[in-house]
Enzyme design. Sequence first.
Site, mmCIF file in Angstrom:
data_model
loop_
_atom_site.group_PDB
_atom_site.id
_atom_site.type_symbol
_atom_site.label_atom_id
_atom_site.label_comp_id
_atom_site.label_asym_id
_atom_site.label_seq_id
_atom_site.Cartn_x
_atom_site.Cartn_y
_atom_site.Cartn_z
ATOM 1 N N GLU A 52 0.823 -1.215 0.000
ATOM 2 C CA GLU A 52 0.000 0.000 0.000
ATOM 3 C C GLU A 52 0.857 1.265 0.000
ATOM 4 O OE1 GLU A 52 -0.504 -2.561 2.042
ATOM 5 O OE2 GLU A 52 -2.594 -3.204 1.892
ATOM 6 N N PHE A 80 -12.251 -6.706 13.488
ATOM 7 C CA PHE A 80 -11.140 -7.196 12.666
ATOM 8 C C PHE A 80 -10.774 -6.162 11.594
ATOM 9 C CE2 PHE A 80 -9.572 -9.582 8.916
ATOM 10 C CZ PHE A 80 -8.366 -9.980 9.464
ATOM 11 N N GLN A 81 -9.514 -5.868 11.508
ATOM 12 C CA GLN A 81 -8.964 -4.890 10.558
ATOM 13 C C GLN A 81 -9.658 -3.530 10.657
ATOM 14 O OE1 GLN A 81 -8.552 -6.695 6.608
ATOM 15 N NE2 GLN A 81 -6.565 -7.511 7.209
ATOM 16 N N LYS A 116 -17.705 -0.575 5.043
ATOM 17 C CA LYS A 116 -18.150 -1.501 4.003
ATOM 18 C C LYS A 116 -19.661 -1.438 3.779
ATOM 19 C CE LYS A 116 -17.305 -6.291 2.595
ATOM 20 N NZ LYS A 116 -16.815 -7.585 3.089
ATOM 21 N N MET A 134 24.380 8.940 3.153
ATOM 22 C CA MET A 134 24.253 10.265 3.739
ATOM 23 C C MET A 134 24.466 10.215 5.251
ATOM 24 S SD MET A 134 24.030 13.343 2.921
ATOM 25 C CE MET A 134 23.135 13.914 1.473
#
Lengths: 572, 164
Positions: A52, A114-115, A164, A472
């Site tokens: 993602e 969940f999630q 959802k 760096m």
Amino acid sequence: MAEKTLNGAQVMIECLKREGVDTIFGYPGGNVIPIFDAILDSDIKLILTRHEQGATHAADGYARVTGKTGVVLVTSGPGATNTLTGIYTAYMDSIPMVVFTGQTISPNLGTDAFQESDISGMSFPVVKHSYLVKNTNDLPRIIKEAFYIAHSGRQGPVLIDLPKDISSGPCTAPLDAEMDLPGYKVPDKAAQEQVEQTAATIKKAKKPLILAGHGAVMSGASRAVKELAEKLGSPVSSTLLGLGVFPANHELSLGMTGMHGTVAANKAIRECDLLISIGSRFDDRITARLSEFAKTCDVVHIDIDPAEYGKIIRPKHFLCGDAKIILEQLLPLVDKLDSEAWLKTVDGWKKKYPLSYPKQGSLRMQHVIHTLYEVTNGKAIVVADVGQHQMWTAQFFKCDYPGQLLNSGGAGTMGFGFPAAIGATLGNKTGFPVCAILGDGGFQMTLCELSTARTNNLPLKIFVMDNNFLGMVRQWQDLFYDKRYSGVLLENNPDFVKLAKAYDIEAFCINRNADAKRIIEKAMEINDRPVLIHCICEQEDAVFPMIPPGASIDDILTERPKTILEKPTGGT
Amino acid sequence: MQFPAHSISILVSNKPAALARIALVFSRRGYNIDSLVVSPTIDHSVSRMNIVARGNPEILAQIIQQLEKLIDVIQAKDHTSQNVVEKELALLKVRCKSEERTELLQICDHFKAITIDMTESSMIIQVTGYSDKIEAMLSLCKKFDIVEFVRTGKIIMMRGESET
């Protein structure tokens, strides 16, 4: 028969089409299945990334080259939290982006379902705005507002969290909704009186300097910047993100200013009597020690964000609005300045302190970048990651066009470059090839996107600058921490050529200066699929010039000092 | 050094999370909010917030600019040392025996406070006015047994026809 009622997901896709969206970068999951289902019935191209974070950086790169709003679609929970780095990166550089995240069904909100993650809440500090949709009928309005907010004023990312049940529930609202944004104001032009006062200040200057920033790029002000510079007879320096807005090869160009900018640009900012900042926000990497910055000059600050007024320095004139519009207001009111002597001085600095690098010995990143510049005749879109190679890209790939050099400026996000280059390749309409210039550290943070590049047969040139170090940080530990290297050695780097081949991507290796031109030319001929160029580089090279963080511009280093320097007082 | 308190008035769209976004503008700089009042206005789609915060005036000016930048914020203004009416209301629950009542009522009388609940052993006092006045009354009441103390936080309004 009555028209079939659309569900939230279908309405969302319809609204995206109305916003002119043709590409979505995404990754599915349980809570966005209804939306992925709706995409199947549309012409919108779905680019499935492999992470993602990659989707957000790709949308960012796409937005930077097209000027359009990048669109991301991910699932809830970890899918959503994985976007935060990309959203933050876009926020810091004012990149228009709309991120849709799935969410658990509304009745589950706040229950640790969940999630479930409160992604809207988590996003607050790094978005221009965010929404949690509670009613399917609000969707057309919210999407319209989101795209308007993302792409107007000081642009930035907007997040829309979609439970959802909202995406799968029926929507009866009309698609052409009215926006409801009573608190949102978009500045455009400055008050004429203010512009006249500014012009009067400008007329008195003998040592003018223009500082061109990202705002000038975003407003499409490059022609106006050039006109102003030539009309006044003023040298122009750029911030990292402003490079290209003024042609690097123009005689008035001083190149990049700031920590790793040119000596001429930094000296000019120290000694000018007028500083006209066009869309720069005076980042600490530009100002060096703030107490000594712009103390002897009048400052004209042009910015579209009213909250930038006085944030870092207090200008004599603050012109709030779109850079291009304001420059067009200003241009008729100013004339050539008496700046001959100043231009001579500045030119002397340019000649005395040119950017250079050692031509002998092992392969230098600078040489690869310079060779790429020559082979492409400067006609390429270059996407850098973050680190030494990024600074050398800014120094040695002389950009003549705005939007030619893309990188994560404000956030300095390692791992940005590769996925952003994928997005840039997908959006690229210039005809220039897209080249990603990446370090071995940053590339390994997001290299899973090799699959994305391969799957879409993207004609992307992937330069991996491999010095087995986080260069760096190593440079700082060398200069300021008595060479006590801690956590910077990248042991067991993979064989990047074999790695590319594992993804069915053509790959070459450069390990000597002498081979660079031939191999780059060969790589540039491959234009129907990605190609990776593994550059095995000098391990302990350092970027100069350098103003140590928090130090005065006068303390600029042009080569490695013989003694250990004091630990820096500034941030990064 | 203690910075003076600033009185900030914000008009904000009545949207969820508007308060959280506003609070974040203060907290990202490590600034504390001393008091906060959120209330509806005549227009039901808009709420009024009155915030009192202390800090470097230049930083607070930037905070207000950054509040203005929030999409849900319609306007944010600092009314410190302007011609405004400032009021607060406080409730004070004191445990007091009948022999202590007279002195407590004298204090109430002086501060134009009223008793709004009284039992054999306790009373609730309501006082309104400037924050300093409430502080002064509280300090005089400290010799009694204060059980609870609550105040609304400051609300402000510009005098005359000027808009807050």
